[in-house]
Motif scaffolding. Structure first.
Motif: not given
Length: 432
Positions: A62-69
């Motif tokens: 879940a952290a991956l798309p948030m950091f990408i955003w």
């Protein structure tokens, strides 16, 4: 020997699919299907459905798309320009100049995300447009991002070190501390190479800017404050136990939105564009992860990793010869397996060999991470290569060529850690 032949067949099949232009995820799925259908009796449909779903629903992702955003927001706001505007006066006279921003940015962000893919994607979103606008060499831009993005595997919090620590029942905090000095060493080696390359290729580096007075440089540095606030806020929330990496990623998005709003660069259009951009990049990575998870399971069913590890053990090698053989072994596996799968599938077999050779388990964990970092930029399926291919739109083999010097630097770092094991063991020993 049959397993070695089988692994060769599968690697050739994967290379052929990638060279023909088939999407990466489809190529991984196809080779996994081929391995299970032709060489095992496992139901392919059930294995595909179970593992693709499992790989796509892990909470740790879940952290991956948030950091990408977060990277998308910074990319579309003035904050990314402020980052370069604040650093430019200080690095304008340094050989390689703003190329070092990729390396330093990745090293800082790696301490936030713990993910190689998130590090490469976020810093790439911020830096590539700025460096290109300033006329920097594209091949070196891609190479520095590919190499420095792997720091997400080594600098705490490292997902792969957590997996290794759980597998061998070793202290994860000691493993994290052991990764600090090797991480600093890698950053220094990468920056040293950029300086040397710049000195040897002056025509491929933008001309030096006029020297700026100290007062003007300090004034320009004020533009770094918003970006530093985000970085410090995210890192502090993790290291002081206020938030998990996933929660910290959400805080990073919130801080980015607030600072973009206060700077006047956040509009409804930039918000939607950033959200859609993050969705596209995250879907690309998630699709590849699902394909990689299926291929990893297929390799496990065929028994290739276990057979290769057992074969190495049967050779009764000296410690240095064993490390050399394992390095080749891990790099070959990294051509068609993700790093976590390599650790999970091989640790149980290799660990008795490591203990018998008298090698320190903490040291071996750092060694494994360094070699897996090499596999992240090893053709044909180095994960960072695919992330950068998606960001740049360049051919995967062109991206791999740009990453080659940094692959060799990672190989040098492995040699240094083998010859001087204290690089990885000194800090953990201070905890005793």
């Amino acid at each position: 020997m049959d397993q070695l032949i089988l692994s060769g067949v599968l690697v050739i099949a994967l290379l052929s699919l990638l060279a023909s232009g088939v999407w990466v995820a489809f190529s991984l799925l196809a080779v996994g299907y081929l391995a299970i259908e032709l060489f095992t009796s496992v139901p392919v449909g059930q294995a595909l459905a179970t593992n693709a779903w499992s790989a796509s629903t892990k909470w740790s992702l879940a952290a991956l798309p948030m950091f990408i955003w977060m990277g998308e927001i910074l990319f579309r706001s003035r904050l990314s320009e402020d980052l370069f505007g604040g650093l430019s006066p200080w690095m304008a006279r340094l050989p390689g100049r703003l190329m070092h921003v990729n390396i330093l940015g990745c090293s800082i962000f790696a301490a936030v995300s713990g993910s190689s893919a998130a590090t490469a994607a976020t810093i790439g979103k911020m830096s590539l447009p700025e460096l290109k606008k300033r006329g920097y060499d594209e091949q070196m831009m891609i190479g520095t991002l590919a190499g420095s993005g792997t720091l997400g595997l080594l600098i705490p919090p490292s997902i792969i070190l957590i997996v290794y620590g759980v597998a061998i029942e070793e202290s994860i905090s000691r493993l994290f501390i052991a990764g600090i000095l090797p991480g600093i060493m890698l950053v220094s080696l990468f920056m040293g190479y950029v300086m040397l390359w710049s000195a040897l290729n002056p025509s491929r580096t933008p001309p030096a800017e006029p020297r700026i007075p100290l007062r003007e440089r300090l004034k320009a540095s004020r533009r770094l404050i918003p970006v530093l606030m985000i970085i410090v806020g995210v890192i502090a929330s993790i290291y002081f136990g206020v938030a998990s990496p996933t929660d910290a990623a959400s805080l990073g998005v919130l801080f980015s939105l607030l600072l973009s709003w206060f700077s006047g660069s956040l509009t409804w259009k930039t918000f939607l564009d950033g959200l859609l951009g993050a969705t596209r990049t995250s879907c690309m990575i998630a699709f590849i992860l699902a394909g990689a998870a299926f291929l990893s399971v297929a390799m496990g069913f065929t028994g290739i990793p276990r057979e290769l590890a057992s074969w190495i053990a049967s050779l009764n090698l000296s410690p240095y010869a064993l490390i050399a053989a394992l390095t080749v072994f891990f790099v070959v596996l990294g051509c068609f397996l993700d790093g976590i799968s390599i650790v999970v599938l091989t640790t149980a077999v290799i660990l008795p060999m490591i203990d018998a050779a008298g090698l320190d388990r903490i040291w071996f964990g750092i060694y494994v991470v360094l070699v897996v970092e090499m596999s992240q930029i090893t053709p044909p399926v180095g994960f960072n290569l695919f992330v950068l291919q998606g960001l740049t739109g360049r051919n995967i083999f062109k991206v791999a060529l740009a990453a080659l010097p940094f692959f060799l630097i990672l190989m040098l770092s492995v040699v240094l850690v083998v010859v001087f094991p204290e690089i990885a063991t000194w800090l953990p020993q201070q905890m005793n």
